[in-house]
Design an enzyme around this catalytic site. Structure first.
Site, PDB file in Angstrom:
ATOM      1  N   LYS A 115      -2.285   5.370 -22.367  1.00 41.66           N
ATOM      2  CA  LYS A 115      -3.587   5.753 -22.937  1.00 41.66           C
ATOM      3  C   LYS A 115      -4.614   4.644 -22.813  1.00 41.66           C
ATOM      4  O   LYS A 115      -5.800   4.903 -22.616  1.00 41.66           O
ATOM      5  CB  LYS A 115      -3.433   6.145 -24.413  1.00 41.66           C
ATOM      6  CG  LYS A 115      -2.837   7.524 -24.603  1.00 41.66           C
ATOM      7  CD  LYS A 115      -3.119   8.053 -26.002  1.00 41.66           C
ATOM      8  CE  LYS A 115      -2.558   9.452 -26.178  1.00 41.66           C
ATOM      9  NZ  LYS A 115      -2.665   9.934 -27.560  1.00 41.66           N
ATOM     10  N   LYS A 198       2.100  14.871 -16.949  1.00 45.64           N
ATOM     11  CA  LYS A 198       2.349  15.710 -18.118  1.00 45.64           C
ATOM     12  C   LYS A 198       1.157  16.643 -18.354  1.00 45.64           C
ATOM     13  O   LYS A 198       0.013  16.226 -18.182  1.00 45.64           O
ATOM     14  CB  LYS A 198       2.490  14.746 -19.309  1.00 45.64           C
ATOM     15  CG  LYS A 198       3.182  15.289 -20.503  1.00 45.64           C
ATOM     16  CD  LYS A 198       3.326  14.204 -21.557  1.00 45.64           C
ATOM     17  CE  LYS A 198       1.987  13.804 -22.164  1.00 45.64           C
ATOM     18  NZ  LYS A 198       2.063  12.984 -23.361  1.00 45.64           N
ATOM     19  N   LYS A 201      -3.932  17.424 -23.231  1.00 47.75           N
ATOM     20  CA  LYS A 201      -5.267  17.822 -23.681  1.00 47.75           C
ATOM     21  C   LYS A 201      -6.341  17.031 -22.969  1.00 47.75           C
ATOM     22  O   LYS A 201      -7.489  17.444 -22.903  1.00 47.75           O
ATOM     23  CB  LYS A 201      -5.409  17.540 -25.190  1.00 47.75           C
ATOM     24  CG  LYS A 201      -4.554  18.434 -26.057  1.00 47.75           C
ATOM     25  CD  LYS A 201      -4.509  17.934 -27.514  1.00 47.75           C
ATOM     26  CE  LYS A 201      -3.541  18.748 -28.341  1.00 47.75           C
ATOM     27  NZ  LYS A 201      -3.201  18.143 -29.627  1.00 47.75           N
TER      28      LYS A 201
HETATM   29  P1  AMP Z   1       0.066  16.135 -29.573  1.00 52.50           P
HETATM   30  O1  AMP Z   1      -0.819  17.201 -29.064  1.00 52.50           O
HETATM   31  O2  AMP Z   1       0.041  14.912 -28.709  1.00 52.50           O
HETATM   32  O3  AMP Z   1      -0.111  15.867 -31.006  1.00 52.50           O
HETATM   33  O4  AMP Z   1       1.551  16.714 -29.419  1.00 52.50           O
HETATM   34  C1  AMP Z   1       2.104  17.617 -30.328  1.00 52.50           C
HETATM   35  C2  AMP Z   1       3.524  17.967 -29.930  1.00 52.50           C
HETATM   36  O5  AMP Z   1       3.526  18.585 -28.644  1.00 52.50           O
HETATM   37  C3  AMP Z   1       4.470  16.764 -29.819  1.00 52.50           C
HETATM   38  O6  AMP Z   1       5.741  17.105 -30.319  1.00 52.50           O
HETATM   39  C4  AMP Z   1       4.538  16.502 -28.337  1.00 52.50           C
HETATM   40  O7  AMP Z   1       5.753  15.898 -27.948  1.00 52.50           O
HETATM   41  C5  AMP Z   1       4.437  17.912 -27.792  1.00 52.50           C
HETATM   42  N1  AMP Z   1       3.885  17.903 -26.431  1.00 52.50           N
HETATM   43  C6  AMP Z   1       2.650  17.477 -26.055  1.00 52.50           C
HETATM   44  N2  AMP Z   1       2.482  17.624 -24.728  1.00 52.50           N
HETATM   45  C7  AMP Z   1       3.641  18.159 -24.242  1.00 52.50           C
HETATM   46  C8  AMP Z   1       4.099  18.560 -22.950  1.00 52.50           C
HETATM   47  N3  AMP Z   1       3.319  18.428 -21.859  1.00 52.50           N
HETATM   48  N4  AMP Z   1       5.351  19.074 -22.835  1.00 52.50           N
HETATM   49  C9  AMP Z   1       6.142  19.218 -23.929  1.00 52.50           C
HETATM   50  N5  AMP Z   1       5.778  18.860 -25.177  1.00 52.50           N
HETATM   51  C10 AMP Z   1       4.543  18.337 -25.343  1.00 52.50           C
END
Ligand code: AMP
Ligand code: TRP
Length: 335
Positions: A115, A198, A201
């Protein structure tokens, strides 16, 4: 204090539109785990502001994650859904853990390196100490299990190290050593444009991800345009790791259909990707459309969402406050 044996905490940031990675890697698993565990699902807005968030949209994004939880099938009456900044005990324990975690541990965090990139002198201090707050999110509830996507594995290891060091330093067994739950066939959903990145967002391309707010047409278009290689679908799993885009689409299919990668490969062995993509688009729309329309319905009644979050906050504080008090007592603070 009674220690739970099956308690979950997990968090999702309100930092943008939720995508298929969030759903398959995390939220879908929350839904199946709620039967077996006592659950705390947190919208982690304090984590979101480690990078800039527009004050005009943050509150709405926070409600949107809440709506996504409920629309996906998390029962708000049986589970605790709440906002991190409304439970001040998280930040308080986070500070205490800043004094337990070591610089060297945080310096090894790959998410920070990704990041911050070349900009590491200019990012917020919060982005660096992000994992100590995440450890606090988990341990303030003495949570035993943490369902997350694969990208959070290293943060979970750090949480375990913090719990262990605290227990060792203060000669106690107060904090549990929480177990990650990285479940399903799509623990790491990749970008639809580049199988080595990956799904996230922050990717500038809208076509890289399917959002929970996408219409059926958007979803179908994005899957149609998803990158693949010229070969047809494989006969078995051998060599699939060398075809990241194919592997990604097959994993998404398996996860959406609640089946295994092997079974999807068996059904589509040797078929063209155009056929597979058509079925994947139909499957995605049939699984996601009900969630999207329920989310929209929920978002039209802000007072309902806020009442869920208020109740969640009260339940969360009732559990978190005694844990914070006990932690302070162990450290030796005046009470
Ligand atoms: P975040 O949006 O970063 O708060 O992520 C929320 C949840 O989504 C966390 O458990 C992450 O590990 C999961 N997550 C985010 N991006 C991915 C992805 N590309 N594949 C699988 N899990 C994801
Ligand atoms: N760091 C997680 C992510 O970006 C979000 C998060 C914050 C979290 N606190 C948590 C996940 C506690 C699980 C448990 O995805």
């Amino acid at each position: 204090m009674e220690k739970p044996t099956k308690r979950i905490l997990s968090g999702v940031q309100p930092s943008g539109d939720l995508h298929l990675g969030n759903y398959l890697g995390a939220i879908k698993n929350f839904v199946s785990l709620q039967k077996e565990y006592e659950c705390f699902f947190c919208v982690v807005d304090l984590h979101a502001i480690t990078v800039w968030q527009d004050p005009k949209v943050l509150a709405n994004k926070t409600r949107e994650v809440t709506a996504a939880f409920i629309a996906s099938g998390i029962d708000p009456k049986k589970n605790n859904i709440f906002v991190q900044s409304q439970v001040p005990q998280h930040a308080q324990l986070g500070w205490l853990f800043n004094c337990v975690a070591r610089m060297g541990w945080l310096n090894r965090m790959t998410q920070f390196k990704d990041k911050a990139g070349k900009n590491s002198e200019n990012v917020s201090v919060g982005l660096f100490s992000y994992p100590t707050l995440m450890a606090a999110d988990i341990l303030i509830y003495l949570a035993t299990h943490v369902p997350v996507g694969d990208d959070q594995k290293q943060h979970l290891e750090l949480t375990r190290d913090i719990a262990q060091k605290f227990n060792n330093d203060f000669k106690t067994d107060f904090f549990p050593i929480p177990e990650p739950l990285i479940l399903g066939e799509a623990t790491r959903v990749m970008s639809l444009r580049d199988g080595s990145k990956k799904m996230s967002k922050s990717d500038p391309s809208d076509y890289s991800r399917i959002m929970l707010t996408d219409t059926a047409e958007n979803i179908t278009q994005k899957i149609k345009k998803a990158k693949t290689d010229p070969e047809p679908l494989p006969q078995d799993k051998t060599g699939l790791e060398k075809r990241p885009e194919a592997e990604n689409l097959i994993s998404i299919f398996a996860s959406l259909q609640d089946t295994s990668i092997e079974s999807v490969i068996k059904d589509y062995a040797g078929k063209e990707f155009s056929t597979f993509k058509k079925d994947l688009a139909d499957l995605s729309v049939s699984k996601l459309e009900p969630i999207t329309s329920e989310m929209n319905k929920l978002m039209s009644d802000v007072s309902y969402i806020d009442s869920i979050l208020n109740q969640g906050k009260e339940n969360a504080i009732a559990v978190a406050e005694p844990v914070l008090q006990k932690t302070k007592e162990i450290i030796g603070f005046l009470s």
